[in-house]
Motif scaffolding. Sequence first.
Motif, PDB file in Angstrom:
ATOM      1  N   ALA A  30     121.156  23.491  81.668  1.00  0.00           N
ATOM      2  CA  ALA A  30     122.104  22.797  80.787  1.00  0.00           C
ATOM      3  C   ALA A  30     122.050  21.288  81.025  1.00  0.00           C
ATOM      4  O   ALA A  30     122.082  20.505  80.068  1.00  0.00           O
ATOM      5  N   ALA A  31     121.949  20.872  82.285  1.00  0.00           N
ATOM      6  CA  ALA A  31     121.857  19.444  82.601  1.00  0.00           C
ATOM      7  C   ALA A  31     120.586  18.837  82.012  1.00  0.00           C
ATOM      8  O   ALA A  31     120.606  17.721  81.480  1.00  0.00           O
ATOM      9  N   MET A  32     119.474  19.567  82.082  1.00  0.00           N
ATOM     10  CA  MET A  32     118.223  19.061  81.514  1.00  0.00           C
ATOM     11  C   MET A  32     118.318  18.943  79.991  1.00  0.00           C
ATOM     12  O   MET A  32     117.824  17.975  79.405  1.00  0.00           O
ATOM     13  N   LYS A  33     118.976  19.899  79.344  1.00  0.00           N
ATOM     14  CA  LYS A  33     119.157  19.822  77.895  1.00  0.00           C
ATOM     15  C   LYS A  33     120.032  18.623  77.529  1.00  0.00           C
ATOM     16  O   LYS A  33     119.757  17.917  76.559  1.00  0.00           O
ATOM     17  N   GLU A  34     121.087  18.396  78.314  1.00  0.00           N
ATOM     18  CA  GLU A  34     121.953  17.242  78.067  1.00  0.00           C
ATOM     19  C   GLU A  34     121.153  15.948  78.188  1.00  0.00           C
ATOM     20  O   GLU A  34     121.321  15.030  77.387  1.00  0.00           O
ATOM     21  N   HIS A  35     120.292  15.878  79.201  1.00  0.00           N
ATOM     22  CA  HIS A  35     119.486  14.678  79.417  1.00  0.00           C
ATOM     23  C   HIS A  35     118.565  14.429  78.220  1.00  0.00           C
ATOM     24  O   HIS A  35     118.434  13.286  77.756  1.00  0.00           O
ATOM     25  N   ALA A  36     117.947  15.464  77.701  1.00  0.00           N
ATOM     26  CA  ALA A  36     117.074  15.318  76.529  1.00  0.00           C
ATOM     27  C   ALA A  36     117.878  14.821  75.324  1.00  0.00           C
ATOM     28  O   ALA A  36     117.423  13.928  74.596  1.00  0.00           O
ATOM     29  N   GLN A  37     119.077  15.355  75.129  1.00  0.00           N
ATOM     30  CA  GLN A  37     119.923  14.914  74.019  1.00  0.00           C
ATOM     31  C   GLN A  37     120.350  13.459  74.202  1.00  0.00           C
ATOM     32  O   GLN A  37     120.395  12.690  73.243  1.00  0.00           O
ATOM     33  N   GLU A  38     120.669  13.070  75.446  1.00  0.00           N
ATOM     34  CA  GLU A  38     121.065  11.696  75.732  1.00  0.00           C
ATOM     35  C   GLU A  38     119.943  10.734  75.366  1.00  0.00           C
ATOM     36  O   GLU A  38     120.175   9.675  74.768  1.00  0.00           O
ATOM     37  N   ARG A  39     118.714  11.076  75.736  1.00  0.00           N
ATOM     38  CA  ARG A  39     117.560  10.209  75.460  1.00  0.00           C
ATOM     39  C   ARG A  39     117.309  10.099  73.956  1.00  0.00           C
ATOM     40  O   ARG A  39     117.017   9.012  73.461  1.00  0.00           O
TER      41      ARG A  39
END
Length: 150
Positions: free
Chosen positions: A18-27
């Motif tokens: 979930a944290a990795m998905k959030e990071h991709a969305q943030e970028r």
Amino acid sequence: MSSTKTSAYEGFTAQERAAMKEHAQERKKAARRASQAEKAAEAERDVLAKIAEMQDSDRAMAERVHAVVTAAAPVLAPKLWYGMPAYALDGKIVCFFQSAAKFKARYATLGFSDQARLDDGPMWPAGFALTEVTPEVETRIAALVERAVS
């Protein structure tokens, strides 16, 4: 006596994915923003919104950490980093707040990246457990953040 422990690697936890998905969305979101000023204002709104979503004790600590960090080191730009409130210098994360709920931990964490100038001999702390943010803790956080960007 030989022991044969067979533990297979099970990959990332649900919280890590979930944290990795959030990071991709943030970028992706950051890339769509137009001006640098717009990016900074939007990034801070994102951080404040993420803090507002936190559970009560995490939210209270994150609000205080945010206030202390932005006052102690106004050169740091708030931004989300893997779904966590973080503070960057020239686009590189210097410190971040990880809520206890994020990875189902016992306590929240104030962490510093290798960009933080906290070096002290061959070993120094880069993460601090937080159970509450008292005036004394605020003073320690301010001193660490000021040192991290000095």
